[in-house]
Motif scaffolding. Structure first.
Motif, short mmCIF file in Angstrom:
data_model
loop_
_atom_site.label_atom_id
_atom_site.label_comp_id
_atom_site.label_asym_id
_atom_site.label_seq_id
_atom_site.Cartn_x
_atom_site.Cartn_y
_atom_site.Cartn_z
N UNK A 155 28.77 46.97 36.71
CA UNK A 155 29.17 48.19 37.43
C UNK A 155 29.95 47.81 38.69
N UNK A 156 29.44 46.83 39.44
CA UNK A 156 30.13 46.37 40.64
C UNK A 156 31.51 45.81 40.27
N UNK A 157 31.55 45.05 39.16
CA UNK A 157 32.82 44.47 38.72
C UNK A 157 33.82 45.55 38.34
N UNK A 158 33.35 46.60 37.69
CA UNK A 158 34.24 47.68 37.27
C UNK A 158 34.82 48.42 38.47
N UNK A 159 33.97 48.74 39.44
CA UNK A 159 34.43 49.44 40.64
C UNK A 159 35.38 48.55 41.44
N UNK A 160 35.00 47.28 41.59
CA UNK A 160 35.83 46.35 42.36
C UNK A 160 37.20 46.18 41.70
N UNK A 161 37.21 46.09 40.39
CA UNK A 161 38.47 45.91 39.67
C UNK A 161 39.38 47.11 39.85
N UNK A 162 38.82 48.31 39.82
CA UNK A 162 39.65 49.51 39.90
C UNK A 162 40.30 49.66 41.27
N UNK A 163 39.54 49.42 42.34
CA UNK A 163 40.13 49.57 43.68
C UNK A 163 41.07 48.41 43.99
N UNK A 164 40.74 47.22 43.48
CA UNK A 164 41.62 46.06 43.71
C UNK A 164 42.94 46.23 42.98
N UNK A 165 42.88 46.75 41.76
CA UNK A 165 44.10 46.93 40.96
C UNK A 165 45.12 47.79 41.71
N UNK A 166 44.65 48.84 42.35
CA UNK A 166 45.56 49.71 43.09
C UNK A 166 45.98 49.07 44.40
N UNK A 167 45.02 48.51 45.12
CA UNK A 167 45.34 47.94 46.44
C UNK A 167 46.34 46.79 46.34
N UNK A 168 46.21 45.98 45.29
CA UNK A 168 47.13 44.85 45.17
C UNK A 168 48.54 45.31 44.87
N UNK A 169 48.71 46.53 44.40
CA UNK A 169 50.06 47.06 44.22
C UNK A 169 50.76 47.25 45.56
N UNK A 170 49.99 47.65 46.57
CA UNK A 170 50.56 47.77 47.91
C UNK A 170 51.03 46.40 48.40
N UNK A 171 50.16 45.40 48.21
CA UNK A 171 50.49 44.04 48.65
C UNK A 171 51.70 43.53 47.87
N UNK A 172 51.70 43.75 46.58
CA UNK A 172 52.80 43.30 45.72
C UNK A 172 54.13 43.90 46.19
N UNK A 173 54.12 45.22 46.45
CA UNK A 173 55.34 45.89 46.88
C UNK A 173 55.81 45.38 48.23
N UNK A 174 54.87 45.12 49.13
CA UNK A 174 55.22 44.62 50.46
C UNK A 174 55.86 43.24 50.37
N UNK B 162 57.25 41.86 47.68
CA UNK B 162 58.50 41.92 46.93
C UNK B 162 59.65 42.43 47.78
N UNK B 163 59.38 43.35 48.70
CA UNK B 163 60.44 43.96 49.49
C UNK B 163 60.80 43.15 50.73
N UNK B 164 59.82 42.45 51.31
CA UNK B 164 60.07 41.77 52.58
C UNK B 164 59.90 40.27 52.54
N UNK B 165 59.22 39.75 51.51
CA UNK B 165 58.98 38.32 51.44
C UNK B 165 57.95 37.84 52.44
N UNK B 166 57.22 38.78 53.07
CA UNK B 166 56.21 38.41 54.05
C UNK B 166 55.09 37.65 53.36
N UNK B 167 54.51 36.70 54.06
CA UNK B 167 53.42 35.91 53.49
C UNK B 167 52.37 35.63 54.55
N UNK B 168 51.22 35.18 54.10
CA UNK B 168 50.14 34.80 55.01
C UNK B 168 49.94 33.30 54.82
N UNK B 169 50.54 32.48 55.70
CA UNK B 169 50.57 31.03 55.49
C UNK B 169 49.19 30.38 55.44
N UNK B 170 48.19 31.00 56.06
CA UNK B 170 46.86 30.40 56.10
C UNK B 170 45.95 30.88 54.97
N UNK B 171 46.53 31.60 54.01
CA UNK B 171 45.71 32.20 52.97
C UNK B 171 44.88 31.17 52.20
#
Length: 294
Positions: free
Chosen positions: A197-216, A218-227
């Motif tokens: 259940x935790x995995x299902x909920x986590x997957x659903x919110x992560x799937x959408x949230x990572x689209x924001x990161x992906x778009x950011x 892809x458009x700006x090339x910004x990165x987090x060097x210490x990731x």
């Protein structure tokens, strides 16, 4: 002898006239019942099949009787039966396969259906982007603490391999590949809780949230060097079963990601979450994702 008439008496002021008879009671409104809503036939069919699933009569992988036989058993037309089967297919309960060996098969259960529900809720305005982000942060805190308690050696190895792929993508300048690695990282972390259940909920919110990161990215090339370094610190805390340290590191990372996104209002627009990720965007920007990461 004639009777004498009674003498006339003046009315006594102290005497009260008898109370008037009560008026007839007002008739109550006639009692009305709402008409019974008869379920549509195809809804009834879906209900029968779901009932068999709940009872354990049908299990994942089982094949339903032939269309003609099933229609006869249920006493419905084949057209209505097809409508019901298509409805169950859309719900993720059935897999309809054509051909000689085809038919209607019970699905094993597709947890990704939750992703579609979450995206639809966002599209309809039932939830906001801010609520999604806040919910993800709170859910991840629970996921991290539970993973610290339950993660197995295989979970640690999978997370470590993911971090190494992120490191390779970073050194190669393949930032969109690294976003894909991040998405996988959270799925692996949720799986380490051992709670579907935790995995299902986590997957659903992560799937959408990572689209924001992906778009950011892809458009700006910004990165987090210490990731990558932060990921390794987090994994060390996880291996040590130090829930407080692991949760603190995750919280700091999520807050930095949120600041990066909020610095660009367009990056947090709902339409970004509803659009599909385009791998070609990475190639247009000069980043080439390896096949195993795409």
């Amino acid at each position: 002898m004639a009777n004498k008439s009674s003498p006339h008496r003046s009315p006594d002021p102290r005497r009260r006239d008898p109370a008037p008879l009560p008026r007839a009671a007002v008739s109550p409104a006639p009692l009305r019942f709402q008409p019974i809503q008869v379920r549509r036939t195809f809804d009834e069919i879906c209900g029968r099949i779901r009932e068999q699933l709940a009872l354990g009569v049908l299990k994942p992988g089982d094949k339903l009787p032939r269309e003609r036989d099933l229609a006869e058993q249920l006493g419905v037309s084949r057209n209505v039966l097809r409508e019901a089967l298509r409805s169950l297919e859309m719900a993720g309960l059935l897999r309809l396969q054509k051909g000689v060996k085809g038919g209607a098969f019970i699905q094993a259960g597709d947890m990704s259906r939750m992703n579609d529900v979450m995206r639809d809720m966002l599209s309809l305005g039932a939830i906001s982007v801010r609520e999604l982000s806040e919910g993800r942060i709170q859910i991840l805190d629970l996921v991290v603490r539970l993973a610290c308690e339950r993660a197995q050696a295989a979970d640690f190895q999978a997370l470590e391999a993911n971090i190494e792929r992120s490191d390779f993508a970073t050194r190669e300048g393949r930032l969109l590949d690294r976003v894909e690695c991040s998405r996988e990282f959270y799925k692996l972390l949720a799986a380490a809780t051992g709670n579907k259940v935790m995995a299902m909920i986590m997957d659903s919110v992560t799937e959408i949230h990572m689209r924001f990161v992906y778009a950011k990215v892809a458009s700006s090339g910004v990165s987090m060097p210490q990731l990558v370094e932060k990921r390794r610190q987090f994994l060390s805390a996880l291996r040590a079963r130090d829930a407080s340290a692991a949760a603190r590191l995750m919280q700091a990372h999520l807050e930095s990601v949120q600041r990066m996104l909020e610095s660009d209002p367009e990056a947090m627009s709902p339409h970004v979450a509803l659009s599909e990720m385009q791998p070609d965007a990475g190639r247009r920007a000069g980043w080439h994702a390896p096949a195993k990461l795409r």
